[in-house]
Motif scaffolding. Structure first.
Motif, PDB file in Angstrom:
ATOM      1  N   PRO A   1     -22.522  -7.836  47.040  1.00 48.20           N
ATOM      2  CA  PRO A   1     -22.583  -6.906  48.172  1.00 48.20           C
ATOM      3  C   PRO A   1     -24.028  -6.564  48.530  1.00 48.20           C
ATOM      4  CG  PRO A   1     -21.943  -5.742  46.171  1.00 48.20           C
ATOM      5  CD  PRO A   1     -21.914  -7.208  45.846  1.00 48.20           C
ATOM      6  N   ASP A   2     -24.252  -6.350  49.837  1.00 46.86           N
ATOM      7  CA  ASP A   2     -25.595  -5.989  50.290  1.00 46.86           C
ATOM      8  C   ASP A   2     -25.982  -4.594  49.824  1.00 46.86           C
ATOM      9  OD1 ASP A   2     -25.943  -8.409  51.601  1.00 46.86           O
ATOM     10  OD2 ASP A   2     -24.971  -7.672  53.430  1.00 46.86           O
ATOM     11  N   SER A   3     -25.007  -3.704  49.779  1.00 47.34           N
ATOM     12  CA  SER A   3     -25.288  -2.323  49.362  1.00 47.34           C
ATOM     13  C   SER A   3     -24.167  -1.828  48.456  1.00 47.34           C
ATOM     14  CB  SER A   3     -25.410  -1.403  50.580  1.00 47.34           C
ATOM     15  OG  SER A   3     -25.514  -0.052  50.168  1.00 47.34           O
ATOM     16  N   TYR A   4     -24.513  -1.538  47.230  1.00 43.80           N
ATOM     17  CA  TYR A   4     -23.526  -0.985  46.304  1.00 43.80           C
ATOM     18  C   TYR A   4     -23.155   0.450  46.697  1.00 43.80           C
ATOM     19  CZ  TYR A   4     -24.101  -4.995  43.222  1.00 43.80           C
ATOM     20  OH  TYR A   4     -24.103  -6.268  42.701  1.00 43.80           O
ATOM     21  N   TYR A   5     -24.094   1.157  47.288  1.00 43.69           N
ATOM     22  CA  TYR A   5     -23.810   2.528  47.736  1.00 43.69           C
ATOM     23  C   TYR A   5     -22.654   2.529  48.737  1.00 43.69           C
ATOM     24  CZ  TYR A   5     -28.003   4.504  45.576  1.00 43.69           C
ATOM     25  OH  TYR A   5     -28.942   4.926  44.679  1.00 43.69           O
ATOM     26  N   GLN A   6     -22.780   1.667  49.763  1.00 45.04           N
ATOM     27  CA  GLN A   6     -21.743   1.633  50.792  1.00 45.04           C
ATOM     28  C   GLN A   6     -20.402   1.180  50.218  1.00 45.04           C
ATOM     29  OE1 GLN A   6     -23.092  -0.784  54.067  1.00 45.04           O
ATOM     30  NE2 GLN A   6     -24.847   0.550  54.520  1.00 45.04           N
ATOM     31  N   PHE A   7     -20.445   0.213  49.327  1.00 41.94           N
ATOM     32  CA  PHE A   7     -19.202  -0.299  48.763  1.00 41.94           C
ATOM     33  C   PHE A   7     -18.454   0.782  47.966  1.00 41.94           C
ATOM     34  CE2 PHE A   7     -16.937  -2.191  45.156  1.00 41.94           C
ATOM     35  CZ  PHE A   7     -16.005  -2.971  45.832  1.00 41.94           C
ATOM     36  N   PHE A   8     -19.183   1.469  47.078  1.00 42.15           N
ATOM     37  CA  PHE A   8     -18.505   2.446  46.215  1.00 42.15           C
ATOM     38  C   PHE A   8     -18.142   3.727  46.973  1.00 42.15           C
ATOM     39  CE2 PHE A   8     -20.551  -0.057  42.767  1.00 42.15           C
ATOM     40  CZ  PHE A   8     -19.378  -0.406  42.109  1.00 42.15           C
ATOM     41  N   GLN A   9     -18.850   4.033  48.047  1.00 41.04           N
ATOM     42  CA  GLN A   9     -18.431   5.163  48.873  1.00 41.04           C
ATOM     43  C   GLN A   9     -17.105   4.859  49.554  1.00 41.04           C
ATOM     44  OE1 GLN A   9     -21.723   5.982  51.477  1.00 41.04           O
ATOM     45  NE2 GLN A   9     -22.858   7.140  49.909  1.00 41.04           N
ATOM     46  N   LYS A  10     -16.919   3.620  49.967  1.00 43.79           N
ATOM     47  CA  LYS A  10     -15.635   3.226  50.534  1.00 43.79           C
ATOM     48  C   LYS A  10     -14.534   3.291  49.483  1.00 43.79           C
ATOM     49  CE  LYS A  10     -17.538   0.185  54.119  1.00 43.79           C
ATOM     50  NZ  LYS A  10     -17.632  -1.217  54.604  1.00 43.79           N
ATOM     51  N   GLU A  11     -14.925   2.991  48.243  1.00 43.63           N
ATOM     52  CA  GLU A  11     -13.949   3.051  47.153  1.00 43.63           C
ATOM     53  C   GLU A  11     -13.582   4.488  46.785  1.00 43.63           C
ATOM     54  OE1 GLU A  11     -12.316   0.530  45.181  1.00 43.63           O
ATOM     55  OE2 GLU A  11     -12.853  -0.437  47.053  1.00 43.63           O
ATOM     56  N   LYS A  12     -14.409   5.430  47.201  1.00 39.14           N
ATOM     57  CA  LYS A  12     -14.196   6.866  46.933  1.00 39.14           C
ATOM     58  C   LYS A  12     -14.158   7.156  45.432  1.00 39.14           C
ATOM     59  CE  LYS A  12     -11.685   7.649  51.234  1.00 39.14           C
ATOM     60  NZ  LYS A  12     -10.437   8.103  51.872  1.00 39.14           N
ATOM     61  N   ILE A  13     -15.071   6.524  44.709  1.00 36.33           N
ATOM     62  CA  ILE A  13     -15.168   6.821  43.276  1.00 36.33           C
ATOM     63  C   ILE A  13     -16.570   7.301  42.932  1.00 36.33           C
ATOM     64  CG2 ILE A  13     -13.330   5.282  42.542  1.00 36.33           C
ATOM     65  CD1 ILE A  13     -15.406   3.192  41.850  1.00 36.33           C
ATOM     66  N   THR A  14     -17.259   7.834  43.937  1.00 39.29           N
ATOM     67  CA  THR A  14     -18.572   8.423  43.686  1.00 39.29           C
ATOM     68  C   THR A  14     -18.492   9.916  43.927  1.00 39.29           C
ATOM     69  OG1 THR A  14     -19.274   8.080  45.968  1.00 39.29           O
ATOM     70  CG2 THR A  14     -19.729   6.320  44.401  1.00 39.29           C
TER      71      THR A  14
END
Length: 525
Positions: free
Chosen positions: A511-524
């Motif tokens: 992934p280009d951005s782990y921040y964006q990915f995990f925010q979509k996952e809602k586990i941050t």
């Protein structure tokens, strides 16, 4: 509450005999009038016992507050100390209303068991001089460095040159009675369960003193006896009660002292509540917020009439449990016994040799610090053993709060180690053409504590590796973890490492951005 009167009343008598010298000794160690300790014991039994939800806990003046009280009396005077006790009680009531009692459920079991064992060892060590009639230090002084300038072990060494034959003789007789009563007689007839061994030992101790007081060899000196204040009239009795001074109520020093009393008293109470619940044969749970409210109410009343600050205390509570107490009626009745005795029979109380009470406390201490408990904790492994031992050593060579604090620090360190180790599961699935496929499964909750362990594994990945990171079970990833993943993507490109993320929402590679990915996952967070 009256269902078990046949067990609660005998237990209350034992607690009464344990409480008298401790109330007086803690007052002496605190630099306060002796009667102030008795006031605290009476209110701790009757008022706190009635309001508390604890079935077996007994409250009274606490040795852990003696140093604070002594400093406050030295700096501000006794009447101002009483105002600090009132303020401390009011703050404890607020603690209870704010539900701060939940803190009591977060003490590790190994630390609580260490506290009980450490107190048991301290009781035994502190009673040795009193057992042999050497009583330079107040009976309620539990700290390693004593108020008389000695320490626990130097006091025992000094005792060798001051042994009293009379005090030692009646102490040995009392010990024999207590052991015989519990090991043999209570199993023979119901009467021996109704009449407690400590009551018999105290009665024989009084008779021994009266029969030998004119003997040069076996006579027991008055400073080896209980010393309850004896008023010569009703007016002098009333004169023992002291009202607080409100002149300093607006000063910062007063409120700091009051808050300190509230905080220390609350912590000691919550620790003792947890320990008492563990000792309870029926494993009942004390409502901690209600306990703080009860303790606060007791401290307000104690301060208003000249008493020392109150906490729940493990020595009296464990004596209550060991004597067969079943409900809080035993604690309440012990308070009434204190009140009635200092009004009606203070002279008779002053015939009780301290060495007899030391024998009773020896039994209490041994039951708290049985050798079998050391073996049990050792067999449970280092994660239980080390916090346990550290707590014991801290209490024996410091005091209750020092021991608990050290035990908690070690306990937290153990948790951090286990959290570091359990942040992920790593598995090398296959190895073809010299390249490794590595699967890393993250835990349900991964915090900054786990950062070092995960970063270490990422840095160990070889060039050309294929990393599969499974986060399907993760419900929380700390921002620090996401940050190291985002930073690692640069190194991954340099080392030709491909990364595949498996999540509940699907699969993504590099992934280009782990921040964006995990925010979509809602586990941050």
């Amino acid at each position: 509450m009256f269902k078990h009167l046949n067990k609660d009343f005998p237990a209350s008598i034992v607690v009464f005999f344990v409480a008298i010298p401790l109330c007086l000794g803690i007052a002496l160690a605190s630099g306060a009038p002796l009667f102030s300790g008795l006031i605290a014991g009476i209110i701790g039994g009757i008022v706190v016992g009635s309001l508390s939800g604890s079935s077996l806990g007994v409250s009274g003046p606490a040795a852990g507050l003696a140093a604070i009280v002594l400093a406050a009396i030295t700096d501000m005077g006794y009447e101002n100390l009483l105002l600090a006790v009132v303020i401390g009680g009011a703050i404890q009531i607020v603690f209870g209303l704010l539900k701060a009692g939940i803190i009591g459920y977060y003490f590790p079991s190994s630390v609580i068991k260490g506290m009980l064992t450490g107190i048991g060892i301290i009781i035994i060590l502190k009673q040795i001089p009193h057992f042999f009639g050497y009583d330079d230090d107040p009976l309620g002084d539990w700290a390693f460095f004593q108020v008389d300038g000695e320490n626990t072990f130097s006091e025992i060494l000094n005792m060798v040159n001051g042994i009293s034959p009379g005090a030692t003789t009646i102490a040995i007789i009392s010990m024999a009675i207590l052991i015989l009563w519990e090991a043999v007689l209570t199993k023979k007839a119901k009467i021996f369960r109704l009449i407690q061994g400590p009551l018999v030992a105290v009665a024989i101790g009084i008779i021994f003193y009266l029969m030998t007081r004119d003997s040069e060899t076996f006579g027991i000196m008055k400073d080896h006896l209980v010393a309850v204040p004896v008023p010569d009239s009703f007016d002098s009795f009333i004169g023992q009660f002291t009202l607080p001074s409100f002149e300093m109520i607006g000063t910062m020093d007063m409120w700091i002292t009051g808050f300190t009393i509230a905080l220390v008293a609350s912590l000691e109470t919550l620790l003792c509540v947890e320990a008492t619940d563990k000792l309870d044969p029926h494993k009942r749970t004390t409502p901690t917020n209600r306990e703080l409210f009860a303790q606060g109410t007791g401290n307000v009343l104690s301060g208003m009439i000249g008493g020392l600050p109150i906490t729940q205390v493990i020595v009296r509570s464990s004596a209550n449990i060991q004597s067969g107490g079943q409900t809080k009626l035993s604690a309440i009745m012990h308070g009434f016994l204190l009140l009635i005795s200092i009004i009606i029979i203070p002279n008779i109380l002053n015939y009780i040799p301290l060495s007899v009470l030391a024998a009773i406390l020896f039994i209490v201490g041994y039951k708290l610090a049985k050798p079998a408990l050391f073996i049990e904790m050792f067999r449970k492994g280092w994660k239980q053993w080390i916090p346990f031992v550290v707590t014991v050593v801290g209490i024996v060579f410091g005091d209750l709060l020092i021991g608990i604090s050290l035990g908690l620090i070690v306990g937290i360190f153990v948790i951090l180690i286990k959290s570091y180790q359990n942040s992920y599961f790593l598995h090398i699935e296959e190895q073809t053409g010299g390249n490794k496929t590595v699967k890393m499964t993250l835990a349900e909750e991964v915090t900054f504590i786990n950062k070092g362990a995960i970063l270490k594994e990422l840095n160990r990945l070889e060039d050309g590796s294929y990393l599969i990171m499974d986060v399907t079970k993760s419900r929380y990833l700390d921002n620090d973890i996401i940050e190291i993943l985002d930073d690692f993507k640069v190194k991954a490109r340099e080392k030709n490492i491909d990364i595949k993320i498996i999540s509940e929402r699907g699969i993504v590679e590099n992934p280009d951005s782990y921040y964006q990915f995990f925010q979509k996952e809602k586990i941050t967070a």
